[in-house]
Design a protein around this motif. Structure first.
Motif, PDB file in Angstrom:
ATOM      1  N   THR A 155       0.664  -1.230  -0.137  1.00 14.78           N
ATOM      2  CA  THR A 155       0.086  -0.239  -0.176  1.00 14.78           C
ATOM      3  C   THR A 155       0.956   1.460  -0.033  1.00 14.78           C
ATOM      4  OG1 THR A 155      -1.804  -1.219   1.122  1.00 14.78           O
ATOM      5  CG2 THR A 155      -1.875   1.248   1.290  1.00 14.78           C
ATOM      6  N   VAL A 156       1.770   1.307   0.862  1.00 14.31           N
ATOM      7  CA  VAL A 156       2.986   2.330   0.894  1.00 14.31           C
ATOM      8  C   VAL A 156       3.557   2.780  -0.440  1.00 14.31           C
ATOM      9  CG1 VAL A 156       4.903   3.589   2.083  1.00 14.31           C
ATOM     10  CG2 VAL A 156       2.988   2.167   3.341  1.00 14.31           C
ATOM     11  N   ALA A 157       3.912   1.627  -0.974  1.00 12.55           N
ATOM     12  CA  ALA A 157       4.724   1.698  -2.274  1.00 12.55           C
ATOM     13  C   ALA A 157       3.904   2.218  -3.339  1.00 12.55           C
ATOM     14  CB  ALA A 157       5.279   0.247  -2.585  1.00 12.55           C
ATOM     15  N   GLU A 158       2.515   1.883  -3.175  1.00  9.74           N
ATOM     16  CA  GLU A 158       1.944   2.473  -4.251  1.00  9.74           C
ATOM     17  C   GLU A 158       1.407   3.821  -4.231  1.00  9.74           C
ATOM     18  OE1 GLU A 158      -1.926   0.159  -4.520  1.00  9.74           O
ATOM     19  OE2 GLU A 158      -1.116  -1.456  -5.905  1.00  9.74           O
ATOM     20  N   LEU A 159       1.341   4.182  -2.842  1.00  6.89           N
ATOM     21  CA  LEU A 159       1.158   5.606  -2.562  1.00  6.89           C
ATOM     22  C   LEU A 159       2.265   6.500  -2.896  1.00  6.89           C
ATOM     23  CD1 LEU A 159      -0.868   5.335   0.802  1.00  6.89           C
ATOM     24  CD2 LEU A 159      -1.912   6.205  -1.485  1.00  6.89           C
ATOM     25  N   ARG A 163       3.890   9.172  -6.767  1.00 12.32           N
ATOM     26  CA  ARG A 163       4.311  10.559  -6.438  1.00 12.32           C
ATOM     27  C   ARG A 163       5.584  10.686  -6.946  1.00 12.32           C
ATOM     28  NH1 ARG A 163      -0.067   9.393  -3.080  1.00 12.32           N
ATOM     29  NH2 ARG A 163      -1.178  11.230  -2.291  1.00 12.32           N
ATOM     30  N   GLY A 164       6.059   9.620  -7.604  1.00 14.72           N
ATOM     31  CA  GLY A 164       7.414  10.024  -8.309  1.00 14.72           C
ATOM     32  C   GLY A 164       8.665   9.631  -7.520  1.00 14.72           C
ATOM     33  N   LEU A 165       8.444   8.936  -6.208  1.00 21.97           N
ATOM     34  CA  LEU A 165       9.650   8.698  -5.282  1.00 21.97           C
ATOM     35  C   LEU A 165      10.067   7.050  -5.720  1.00 21.97           C
ATOM     36  CD1 LEU A 165       8.092   9.786  -1.994  1.00 21.97           C
ATOM     37  CD2 LEU A 165      10.327  10.326  -2.874  1.00 21.97           C
ATOM     38  N   LYS A 166      11.271   7.146  -5.383  1.00 22.28           N
ATOM     39  CA  LYS A 166      11.882   5.812  -5.607  1.00 22.28           C
ATOM     40  C   LYS A 166      11.695   4.925  -4.363  1.00 22.28           C
ATOM     41  CE  LYS A 166      16.441   3.453  -5.594  1.00 22.28           C
ATOM     42  NZ  LYS A 166      17.807   3.490  -5.907  1.00 22.28           N
TER      43      LYS A 166
END
Length: 198
Positions: A155-159, A163-166
């Motif tokens: 879930t955190v990875a998708e969020l 937003r363009g974060l690695k």
């Protein structure tokens, strides 16, 4: 109906600790009252003080006596890397490896729909705000390798990925079903070194 005796109240209060059932709570209460009254007084004092002075760090969400904890205020930490863990005990395990010099964010739990813990209860919006501060370049997900920990990481990875974060995840050097608190420092260090992109 009479109110419970102070002994019954103490036994019931001790049952709030994880893994402590009625018999264990009763044994603890008897031990503290009969064999270690000084220890009981020290425990009561320490708990009262902790409840009075501890709060959540505004940046990493761990327990702190100040608005911003010493780790977050340390200019020698690499602010470009943010490691997300479930609990302060997990942060302590990673710190013990001396393999990570970035900053942290402590979720204070994990997603668990059966227990009524969703994104709102974990305050994932606060994590998103922290991770998108313009300084963080990589978020390392170090949630436990349990079903709930994996769901939280996904879930955190998708969020954050949206937003363009690695976003990377600890390597599987940590055993599946294992919790960071119970893994040796060498294994956790290797898992950090071999983390993978989500």
């Amino acid at each position: 109906m009479s109110s419970p005796s102070s002994l019954d109240e103490l036994i019931d209060a001790l049952r709030c600790l994880p893994g402590v059932g009625p018999r264990s709570a009763q044994r603890m209460a008897y031990h503290l009252l009969q064999r270690d009254q000084r220890g009981a007084a020290r425990l009561a004092h320490a708990m009262g003080r902790a409840l009075d002075v501890l709060r959540h760090c505004e940046r990493c969400n761990t327990f702190s006596e100040t608005d911003v904890c010493a780790r977050c205020a340390n200019p020698r930490r690499d602010a470009r890397q943010l490691c997300v863990v479930e609990m302060p005990a997990d942060l302590a395990v990673i710190e013990h490896t001396h393999a990570f010099d970035g900053l942290y964010y402590v979720l204070m739990g994990r997603l668990s729909p059966l227990d009524g813990i969703g994104p709102r209860e974990l305050k994932l919006d606060k994590l998103i705000a922290r991770a998108t501060d313009g300084v963080v370049e990589e978020v390392i997900l170090a949630t436990n390798f349990t079903n709930e920990g994996e769901a939280t990481a996904h879930t955190v990875a998708e969020l954050l990925g949206a937003r363009g974060l690695k976003v990377s995840r600890l390597s599987r050097g940590v055993p599946v079903g294992g919790e960071l608190e119970h893994v040796d420092a060498g294994t956790v260090a290797q898992a950090l070194v071999e983390r993978r992109t989500f």
